[in-house]
Design an enzyme around this catalytic site. Structure first.
Site, PDB file in Angstrom:
ATOM      1  N   HIS A 154      23.638  39.662  35.804  1.00 48.46           N
ATOM      2  CA  HIS A 154      24.215  41.140  36.671  1.00 48.46           C
ATOM      3  C   HIS A 154      24.366  42.281  36.280  1.00 48.46           C
ATOM      4  O   HIS A 154      24.083  42.916  36.508  1.00 48.46           O
ATOM      5  CB  HIS A 154      25.180  40.581  36.745  1.00 48.46           C
ATOM      6  CG  HIS A 154      27.111  40.623  36.659  1.00 48.46           C
ATOM      7  ND1 HIS A 154      27.510  40.054  35.575  1.00 48.46           N
ATOM      8  CD2 HIS A 154      27.488  42.118  37.004  1.00 48.46           C
ATOM      9  CE1 HIS A 154      28.369  40.737  35.114  1.00 48.46           C
ATOM     10  NE2 HIS A 154      28.769  41.663  36.334  1.00 48.46           N
ATOM     11  N   CYS A 278      46.159  51.875  35.307  1.00 48.60           N
ATOM     12  CA  CYS A 278      47.219  52.035  35.558  1.00 48.60           C
ATOM     13  C   CYS A 278      47.013  52.665  37.604  1.00 48.60           C
ATOM     14  O   CYS A 278      46.315  53.681  37.495  1.00 48.60           O
ATOM     15  CB  CYS A 278      47.168  53.381  34.482  1.00 48.60           C
ATOM     16  SG  CYS A 278      48.655  54.267  35.235  1.00 48.60           S
TER      17      CYS A 278
END
Length: 416
Positions: A154, A278
């Site tokens: 992919h 984050c």
């Protein structure tokens, strides 16, 4: 016949013998199988494994499993551009080293690694090198005298659910777990023939256009690298500026939540990624950005696929400044608890998530004289990376960490 033809086509693209290549259900499975089999095959040599600090999580998870089972792991550091120094691998090689691993190019920042040099060092030491070539194989074969190679279809535009594992002749390899007669016992179960045929056909197709398309995409990514810092204040473009993949460019924006910025860009019609973990759901920064020592907040990874249009890049550059400004405005100027503690300005950012601690630091640094100290209190895991990175970007001195009653105190000295 179809399977054999697909194997020959894939082997030609890799630069190996057809009987050295097997198809796996995914690139991750290829990595897990390759590492486990190579370590088991060389168990008599020792149980020491070498990886770089910026490998794909599939490699690092395999290293963790090996370590938990009693093996030892050395993790080679990278420079601020994300590249390893071959000397790091030379220092890590030991008499009991069973296997070394190195990606061909990084999945988050696009930095290409010195595989040929590391492979040469490993060959001299009699240690096989496994190369994770998932990011680069669509652009060309991997140079160097490597021993094992993995990839995922992919990544070059083929179907999901097909991986490649190459084990060179002469490499000691012992497949782990139940095996059968399929794929040399290295990928048990019936092959996904339609997907494998499509994977081989797509690899051949992209390789036919790779040289010309790489040159075109490099010009577009260089345009992004050069113009983003001019269009958007307080931005750091990360990754090696020269040795990098053609279609990947990554940058980090100060005072921006990465997930919020992705949503802003998505509303404008752009699907980009964040190289930082984050986000609102996790406080753990990307291990790649952490290893590089660069800013983790507001990180954006732009991947230009083959055929990406120049006008789309231009529109992205038009939209980006407004998107960043909108996110910064939404974050606003949070109320900052500031106190003085023996001539040290104390900023209480406890309970506040990335990028708020850095925003609050930036707002008060001008309130202390040159040479003065700011002590930022934070219990956000990203602050350990982002505050030193902010100091590097803004020309301030990062003094270090200090224990605190709650969280951690990060001390910064105003340099200018």
């Amino acid at each position: 016949m179809l399977l054999d033809a697909a194997r020959e086509a894939a082997a030609e693209a890799v630069g190996c013998r057809p009987d050295e290549l097997v198809f796996t259900p995914s690139g991750t499975r290829a990595v897990h199988t390759g590492i486990a089999g190579a370590l088991a095959g060389r168990r008599r040599a020792g149980r020491h494994l070498i990886v770089s600090a910026v490998e794909h999580s599939s490699v690092l998870h395999s290293a963790e499993v090996h370590e938990a089972a009693g093996g030892s792991v050395s993790r080679v550091t990278v420079d601020r551009g994300g590249a390893v120094d071959p000397a790091g691998y030379a220092e890590a090689l030991r008499g009991d080293t069973a296997l070394a691993c190195l990606q061909s190019a990084n999945h988050e920042v696009g930095t290409e690694q010195p595989v040929a040099a590391v492979a040469g060092l490993c060959r001299e030491a009699g240690v096989p090198l496994l190369v994770d070539a998932a990011q680069s194989l669509g652009w060309g074969p991997v140079d160097g005298d490597w021993s094992l190679l993995t990839a995922s279809a992919h990544k070059w535009g083929g179907p999901s659910g097909v991986g490649l594992l190459v084990v060179r002749k002469g490499v000691r390899f012992a497949a782990q777990g139940p095996v059968d007669e399929r794929e040399s016992g290295r990928a048990p179960g019936f092959e996904n023939l339609p997907a494998i045929v499509a994977a081989a056909a797509s690899l051949r197709a992209v390789r036919a256009e790779a040289a010309a398309e790489a040159a075109r995409l490099r010009e577009l990514t260089e345009r992004i690298r050069a113009r983003v810092p001019r269009l958007v204040p307080d931005v750091e473009v990360v990754g090696d500026p020269v040795r990098r993949l053609p279609g990947v460019v990554t940058f980090s924006c100060l005072y921006v939540d990465g997930e919020a910025l992705l949503h802003e860009l998505d509303r404008a019609g752009f699907s980009v990624s964040s190289g930082s973990s984050c986000t609102s759901s996790t406080l753990t920064p990307s291990h790649v950005l952490r290893a590089m020592g660069v800013l983790s907040e507001g990180n954006v990874r732009v991947s230009l696929p083959m055929g990406a249009a120049e006008e789309d890049v231009e529109r992205f550059l038009e939209v980006l400044p407004g998107a960043v400004a909108a996110v910064r405005e939404k974050l606003g100027a949070p109320t900052t608890a500031v106190a003085r503690e023996e001539d040290v300005l104390v900023v209480d950012s406890l309970g506040k998530r990335c990028p708020i601690p850095v925003i609050e630091l930036a707002k008060v640094i001008g309130d202390v004289p040159v040479g003065g100290l700011v002590r930022v209190l934070s219990d956000d895991g990203a602050a350990r990376l982002d505050i030193p990175a902010w100091c590097e970007m803004r020309g301030q001195e990062y003094v270090g960490e200090e224990p605190a009653e709650r969280g951690t105190a990060y001390v910064v000295r105003r340099a200018s």
